[in-house]
Motif scaffolding. Structure first.
Motif, PDB file in Angstrom:
ATOM      1  N   ALA A   1       0.826  -1.209   0.000  1.00 50.41           N
ATOM      2  CA  ALA A   1       0.000   0.000   0.000  1.00 50.41           C
ATOM      3  C   ALA A   1       0.859   1.257   0.000  1.00 50.41           C
ATOM      4  O   ALA A   1       0.575   2.207  -0.730  1.00 50.41           O
ATOM      5  CB  ALA A   1      -0.937   0.001   1.202  1.00 50.41           C
TER       6      ALA A   1
ATOM      7  N   TYR B   1       0.872   4.080  -2.877  1.00 49.59           N
ATOM      8  CA  TYR B   1       0.611   5.491  -2.600  1.00 49.59           C
ATOM      9  C   TYR B   1       1.769   6.367  -3.041  1.00 49.59           C
ATOM     10  O   TYR B   1       1.569   7.433  -3.610  1.00 49.59           O
ATOM     11  CB  TYR B   1       0.320   5.726  -1.122  1.00 49.59           C
ATOM     12  CG  TYR B   1      -0.960   5.089  -0.645  1.00 49.59           C
ATOM     13  CD1 TYR B   1      -2.076   4.998  -1.466  1.00 49.59           C
ATOM     14  CD2 TYR B   1      -1.051   4.567   0.629  1.00 49.59           C
ATOM     15  CE1 TYR B   1      -3.237   4.407  -1.031  1.00 49.59           C
ATOM     16  CE2 TYR B   1      -2.225   3.978   1.077  1.00 49.59           C
ATOM     17  CZ  TYR B   1      -3.317   3.891   0.241  1.00 49.59           C
ATOM     18  OH  TYR B   1      -4.472   3.318   0.679  1.00 49.59           O
TER      19      TYR B   1
ATOM     20  N   ARG C   1     -11.218   5.143  -3.020  1.00 50.63           N
ATOM     21  CA  ARG C   1     -10.838   4.267  -4.124  1.00 50.63           C
ATOM     22  C   ARG C   1     -11.547   4.665  -5.415  1.00 50.63           C
ATOM     23  O   ARG C   1     -10.939   4.720  -6.486  1.00 50.63           O
ATOM     24  CB  ARG C   1     -11.144   2.821  -3.778  1.00 50.63           C
ATOM     25  CG  ARG C   1     -10.795   1.866  -4.916  1.00 50.63           C
ATOM     26  CD  ARG C   1     -10.965   0.445  -4.521  1.00 50.63           C
ATOM     27  NE  ARG C   1      -9.856   0.110  -3.630  1.00 50.63           N
ATOM     28  CZ  ARG C   1      -9.660  -1.084  -3.133  1.00 50.63           C
ATOM     29  NH1 ARG C   1     -10.487  -2.058  -3.401  1.00 50.63           N
ATOM     30  NH2 ARG C   1      -8.641  -1.320  -2.349  1.00 50.63           N
TER      31      ARG C   1
END
Length: 106
Positions: free
Chosen positions: A20, A24, A88
């Motif tokens: 993650a 990012y 999302r």
């Protein structure tokens, strides 16, 4: 964790860095790249348009100011979308529109 001695390095040591975080970081890097590329294109094309279309300095300034003002205002106004539709969904739509705009302008 004692807040007086907490550093980002200690947090990463304790929690670890996973997929993650890399995702990012990649998204943020691509956004920064495209934002910088847009500024370079505007700074290059507007003076060329001024010569080709015989625009006055006032119109050249208006084009530059309007593009940056739109960027500043739309960021604040569109910042509410993730609260409504979720991160999302908004991130996916933003990346898709960014990809389409970048590929069609190339």
């Amino acid at each position: 964790v004692d807040s007086s001695t907490t550093t980002p390095e200690k947090v990463y040591e304790r929690l670890g860095v996973g997929k993650a975080q890399y995702l990012y970081w990649g998204v943020l890097a691509s956004i920064a790249y495209f934002d910088t590329a847009e500024m370079v294109v505007i700074a290059t094309i507007v003076p060329l348009l001024r010569c080709e279309w015989e625009l006055s300095l006032t119109w050249e300034t208006a084009i530059n100011v309007s593009s940056f003002a739109f960027t500043a205002l739309s960021g604040g106004l569109l910042g509410k979308l993730p609260d409504i539709y979720g991160r999302r969904t908004v991130l996916s739509a933003a990346l898709l529109s960014l990809f389409l705009a970048a590929s069609t302008s190339a």
